[in-house]
Design an enzyme around this catalytic site. Structure first.
Site, mmCIF file in Angstrom:
data_model
loop_
_atom_site.group_PDB
_atom_site.id
_atom_site.type_symbol
_atom_site.label_atom_id
_atom_site.label_comp_id
_atom_site.label_asym_id
_atom_site.label_seq_id
_atom_site.Cartn_x
_atom_site.Cartn_y
_atom_site.Cartn_z
ATOM 1 N N TRP A 137 56.330 72.329 67.696
ATOM 2 C CA TRP A 137 55.715 70.882 67.299
ATOM 3 C C TRP A 137 54.970 70.292 68.546
ATOM 4 C CZ3 TRP A 137 54.209 70.815 62.608
ATOM 5 C CH2 TRP A 137 55.167 71.517 61.601
ATOM 6 N N ASP A 207 59.258 62.869 69.655
ATOM 7 C CA ASP A 207 59.240 63.162 68.304
ATOM 8 C C ASP A 207 60.729 63.477 67.904
ATOM 9 O OD1 ASP A 207 59.164 64.329 65.917
ATOM 10 O OD2 ASP A 207 57.534 65.780 66.478
ATOM 11 N N LYS A 231 63.477 64.723 56.699
ATOM 12 C CA LYS A 231 64.465 65.782 57.086
ATOM 13 C C LYS A 231 65.776 64.931 57.111
ATOM 14 C CE LYS A 231 61.133 67.984 60.430
ATOM 15 N NZ LYS A 231 61.238 69.126 59.589
#
Length: 395
Positions: A137, A207, A231
Site C-alpha cells: 500500500w 494511512d 477494516k
C-alpha cells in the site's frame, strides 16, 4: 460447530422473508421450507467483521429509523435526521481519538486508494515528498505521488518482501519535502510502526486503514491521517480523513473540485451526496467502541487476542509467522506452513468449521488472520484450537 448466538431463516412460506431467531430455537426446529445460517468467525482483511450488536441495531432500524418511517438508506442527506447522524458520528470519533480542535474530520468516498493522489495534489506545494515504503500500500501510494512531483523513497523493506518495518531512527529526509508518508499498518504483510519517524517538523501523513481505532494514538503527531473504514469501523464505501487546519489550502493547479480538501472542509463533507448509510454504520461502531470502554480498552483486548495467536505460532512445529517479531501487527497476522498444498488444505478445512476468509494474500501466500476490534476472543481461540488439531494431523 456452533458459531454466533443467533440464526437467520429465510421463510419460503412467508414470501421469502428473512427473520432472526435464537440458536436454541433453531436447534429444535423442524420448520419446512426454511434454511438456517449461523454466524461464522470472519477473518477477512476487509470488508471485515462488524460488531454483532451493531448489526442487530441496524437490522432493527432498517425499515423505520427512530420513527422517521423510512430507512437511513432512503432519507435525504440534507434532512435533519441525517444531519444528526453525521454530527454524532463526527463528535464520537473526536471523543474516541481525542482529536484536537485544529483538525478537521472528513467523511469521503473513493477509498484509501483515492488518497494516494489526493494527498500530493493538495500537500505537495514544493513538488517534493518523502515516502517510507514498507509494503504494497505504501508502494502504491509512492508510485502515485511520483505523477505529481519528486516523490522520494527514503527507506524500504522490499528487500525482504516487506517482512519488517524500515528503521526510522536515522532517516535522511529531504530538506524541501512537503511531508513524510507512511502506511502505519501494512495489512498484507502484518507489520506495524511501533515507533513513528522523526520528521524534523515536516507533516507526517499516515494511512491507518488497518489500525484505525484499534488503540489510542496522538493525533497531534500527524499532519494528516486517513483510512478506509471497511477494516475496523464500518462497511466499505467510506474513507475518513483527519487533517490539520494549516494543511487545508490551495492545491496544485488543475486539481479537480472533488479532490480538493478545502471543498469538503467548507461543505462539512456534504459537497455532494455522501455515503450516507456507511456513515450511519460507522457512527454505530463509534458508539459501540465507547460502550466497550474506548480505545484503551480495545488496545488491551486486541493485544491479548494477538498474543494468543502469536504464542501458538512461536511454539508451532508446522506454522510460522512471516513478519519480523519486533514489527508484528496486532490487527493482521500472516502465517504459513511452508507447503502450498498444506496451506490450501488448511484453508479448505477451516471453512468447514466456520473459520472464514483465512487465506493469505497472493504476495505472501499461506494464511492471514485479521483480528480487528469486532473479532471476539472466542474467534481467535477457535482458530488456535483448529490450528493445533490440524498440526497434530498433518505435521
Amino acid at each position: 460447530v456452533q458459531v454466533g448466538c443467533f440464526g437467520l431463516w429465510r421463510d419460503k412460506g412467508g414470501g421469502g422473508r428473512v427473520r432472526r431467531v435464537d440458536l436454541p430455537y433453531l436447534a429444535g426446529s423442524r420448520i419446512k421450507g426454511v434454511f438456517p445460517m449461523a454466524r461464522v468467525y470472519n477473518f477477512s482483511a476487509g470488508p471485515s467483521v462488524l460488531p454483532e450488536e451493531v448489526l442487530r441495531e441496524a437490522a432493527d432500524e432498517m425499515l423505520d429509523y427512530r420513527g422517521c418511517g423510512m430507512s437511513v438508506m432512503e432519507m435525504s442527506h440534507r434532512s435533519k435526521p441525517f444531519a444528526a447522524i453525521m454530527e454524532a458520528a463526527e463528535q464520537d470519533i473526536r471523543d474516541l481519538m481525542d482529536i484536537p480542535d485544529n483538525y478537521r474530520v472528513l467523511f469521503l468516498q473513493g477509498g484509501a486508494s483515492t488518497q494516494f493522489a489526493m494527498i500530493p495534489m493538495n500537500l505537495m506545494k514544493n513538488k517534493v515528498a518523502d515516502y517510507i515504503v514498507s509494503g504494497s500500500w505504501s508502494k502504491k501510494a509512492f508510485k502515485e505521488a511520483k505523477i505529481f512531483g519528486d516523490a522520494r523513497c527514503v527507506a524500504s523493506s522490499e528487500d525482504e518482501n516487506f517482512s519488517y518495518v524500515p528503521d526510522v531512527r536515522a532517516l535522511q529526509l529531504s530538506d524541501d519535502a512537503d511531508y513524510v508518508y507512511i502506511c502505519q499498518n501494512e495489512t498484507i504483510y502484518g507489520t506495524v510502526y511501533h515507533e513513528l519517524p522523526d520528521t524534523n517538523g515536516k507533516p507526517l501523513v499516515a494511512d491507518v486503514s488497518s489500525c484505525f481505532l484499534s488503540e489510542p494514538m496522538d493525533v497531534s503527531k500527524y499532519g494528516l491521517i486517513y483510512g478506509g473504514v471497511q477494516k475496523n469501523m464500518g462497511p466499505a464505501g467510506v474513507t475518513i480523513v483527519i487533517i490539520r487546519d494549516d494543511l487545508v489550502s490551495e492545491p496544485l493547479p488543475g486539481t479537480p473540485t472533488m479532490l480538493r480538501y478545502d471543498t469538503h472542509v467548507d461543505a462539512k463533507s456534504l459537497y455532494n451526496t455522501p455515503p450516507a448509510y456507511g456513515i450511519y454504520m460507522c457512527g454505530k461502531v463509534f458508539q459501540w467502541l465507547k460502550a466497550q470502554g474506548g480505545l484503551e480498552a480495545m488496545k488491551e483486548r486486541n493485544v491479548e487476542k494477538a498474543q494468543l495467536l502469536y504464542d501458538f505460532l512461536d511454539q508451532s512445529a508446522l506454522f510460522k509467522g512471516t513478519a519480523r517479531k519486533e514489527d508484528r501487527s496486532i490487527m493482521n497476522v500472516p502465517f504459513v506452513t511452508g507447503s502450498d498444498e498444506l496451506d490450501a488444505k488448511f484453508v479448505a478445512e477451516a471453512k468447514k468449521v466456520g473459520i472464514e476468509s483465512i487465506k493469505g494474500h497472493r504476495s505472501v501466500g499461506g494464511m492471514r488472520a485479521s483480528i480487528y476490534n469486532a473479532m471476539p476472543r472466542e474467534g481467535v481461540e477457535a482458530l488456535v484450537k483448529f490450528m493445533g488439531e490440524f498440526e497434530r494431523e498433518n505435521a
